[in-house]
Design a protein around this motif. Sequence first.
Motif, PDB file in Angstrom:
ATOM      1  N   SER A  35     -41.930  23.664  53.052  1.00 11.94           N
ATOM      2  CA  SER A  35     -41.706  23.332  51.645  1.00 11.94           C
ATOM      3  C   SER A  35     -41.349  24.593  50.868  1.00 11.94           C
ATOM      4  CB  SER A  35     -42.969  22.717  51.040  1.00 11.94           C
ATOM      5  OG  SER A  35     -43.285  21.515  51.675  1.00 11.94           O
ATOM      6  N   PHE A  36     -40.491  24.417  49.897  1.00 10.24           N
ATOM      7  CA  PHE A  36     -40.031  25.515  49.049  1.00 10.24           C
ATOM      8  C   PHE A  36     -40.153  25.074  47.605  1.00 10.24           C
ATOM      9  CE2 PHE A  36     -37.959  25.427  53.098  1.00 10.24           C
ATOM     10  CZ  PHE A  36     -38.111  26.723  53.560  1.00 10.24           C
ATOM     11  N   TYR A  37     -40.482  26.009  46.737  1.00  9.98           N
ATOM     12  CA  TYR A  37     -40.708  25.659  45.334  1.00  9.98           C
ATOM     13  C   TYR A  37     -40.199  26.778  44.451  1.00  9.98           C
ATOM     14  CZ  TYR A  37     -43.104  23.104  41.613  1.00  9.98           C
ATOM     15  OH  TYR A  37     -43.383  22.346  40.515  1.00  9.98           O
ATOM     16  N   ILE A  38     -39.495  26.423  43.408  1.00  9.46           N
ATOM     17  CA  ILE A  38     -39.053  27.402  42.418  1.00  9.46           C
ATOM     18  C   ILE A  38     -39.934  27.253  41.195  1.00  9.46           C
ATOM     19  CG2 ILE A  38     -37.208  28.084  40.837  1.00  9.46           C
ATOM     20  CD1 ILE A  38     -35.251  27.281  43.055  1.00  9.46           C
ATOM     21  N   VAL A  39     -40.630  28.323  40.858  1.00  7.00           N
ATOM     22  CA  VAL A  39     -41.397  28.367  39.620  1.00  7.00           C
ATOM     23  C   VAL A  39     -40.465  28.948  38.567  1.00  7.00           C
ATOM     24  CG1 VAL A  39     -43.359  29.395  38.418  1.00  7.00           C
ATOM     25  CG2 VAL A  39     -43.621  28.583  40.776  1.00  7.00           C
ATOM     26  N   ALA A  40     -40.165  28.148  37.565  1.00  9.85           N
ATOM     27  CA  ALA A  40     -39.257  28.552  36.492  1.00  9.85           C
ATOM     28  C   ALA A  40     -40.096  29.120  35.348  1.00  9.85           C
ATOM     29  CB  ALA A  40     -38.434  27.362  36.031  1.00  9.85           C
ATOM     30  N   PRO A  47     -45.387  23.507  32.484  1.00 12.50           N
ATOM     31  CA  PRO A  47     -45.879  24.880  32.362  1.00 12.50           C
ATOM     32  C   PRO A  47     -45.775  25.632  33.694  1.00 12.50           C
ATOM     33  CG  PRO A  47     -47.396  23.345  31.315  1.00 12.50           C
ATOM     34  CD  PRO A  47     -46.385  22.522  32.080  1.00 12.50           C
ATOM     35  N   PRO A  48     -45.253  26.848  33.682  1.00 18.27           N
ATOM     36  CA  PRO A  48     -45.117  27.607  34.924  1.00 18.27           C
ATOM     37  C   PRO A  48     -46.423  27.724  35.718  1.00 18.27           C
ATOM     38  CG  PRO A  48     -43.845  28.646  33.207  1.00 18.27           C
ATOM     39  CD  PRO A  48     -44.639  27.550  32.557  1.00 18.27           C
ATOM     40  N   ALA A  49     -47.559  27.810  35.041  1.00 16.57           N
ATOM     41  CA  ALA A  49     -48.843  27.871  35.761  1.00 16.57           C
ATOM     42  C   ALA A  49     -49.087  26.575  36.530  1.00 16.57           C
ATOM     43  CB  ALA A  49     -49.988  28.139  34.787  1.00 16.57           C
ATOM     44  N   ALA A  50     -48.685  25.444  35.963  1.00 20.88           N
ATOM     45  CA  ALA A  50     -48.827  24.161  36.660  1.00 20.88           C
ATOM     46  C   ALA A  50     -47.877  24.098  37.854  1.00 20.88           C
ATOM     47  CB  ALA A  50     -48.559  23.001  35.705  1.00 20.88           C
ATOM     48  N   GLU A  51     -46.659  24.618  37.683  1.00 15.91           N
ATOM     49  CA  GLU A  51     -45.710  24.665  38.796  1.00 15.91           C
ATOM     50  C   GLU A  51     -46.283  25.492  39.941  1.00 15.91           C
ATOM     51  OE1 GLU A  51     -42.048  26.198  37.262  1.00 15.91           O
ATOM     52  OE2 GLU A  51     -41.597  24.374  36.152  1.00 15.91           O
ATOM     53  N   ALA A  52     -46.844  26.645  39.611  1.00 12.65           N
ATOM     54  CA  ALA A  52     -47.426  27.523  40.637  1.00 12.65           C
ATOM     55  C   ALA A  52     -48.584  26.830  41.344  1.00 12.65           C
ATOM     56  CB  ALA A  52     -47.873  28.830  40.010  1.00 12.65           C
ATOM     57  N   ALA A  53     -49.402  26.095  40.600  1.00 10.20           N
ATOM     58  CA  ALA A  53     -50.523  25.374  41.202  1.00 10.20           C
ATOM     59  C   ALA A  53     -50.033  24.276  42.137  1.00 10.20           C
ATOM     60  CB  ALA A  53     -51.413  24.787  40.104  1.00 10.20           C
TER      61      ALA A  53
END
Length: 81
Positions: A35-40, A47-53
């Motif tokens: 899996s790959f994820y881009i935190v914008a 919210p970027p913190a939610a994306e990171a989580a």
Amino acid sequence: MARASRHLIAATQGPPFAGIFDEKLTAAAYETKPSFYIVASHDGMIPPAAEAAMAKAIGAEVTELATSHVAMLAKPREVTG
């Protein structure tokens, strides 16, 4: 983002099929596939913190970009690179 891109997104992005919320998963793809994820970092939608989580929860390889919610249009080279 180019005007044409905005118009294309507005014309083609509709709501999801409501039935997807009733279907039960037997296994999540992230459990067996990379899996790959881009935190914008400039995302105004999530919210970027939610994306990171979320990325951490699925064990994704994370790329952080200084971009908006639609990273694939704002920074296509960085997303596909």
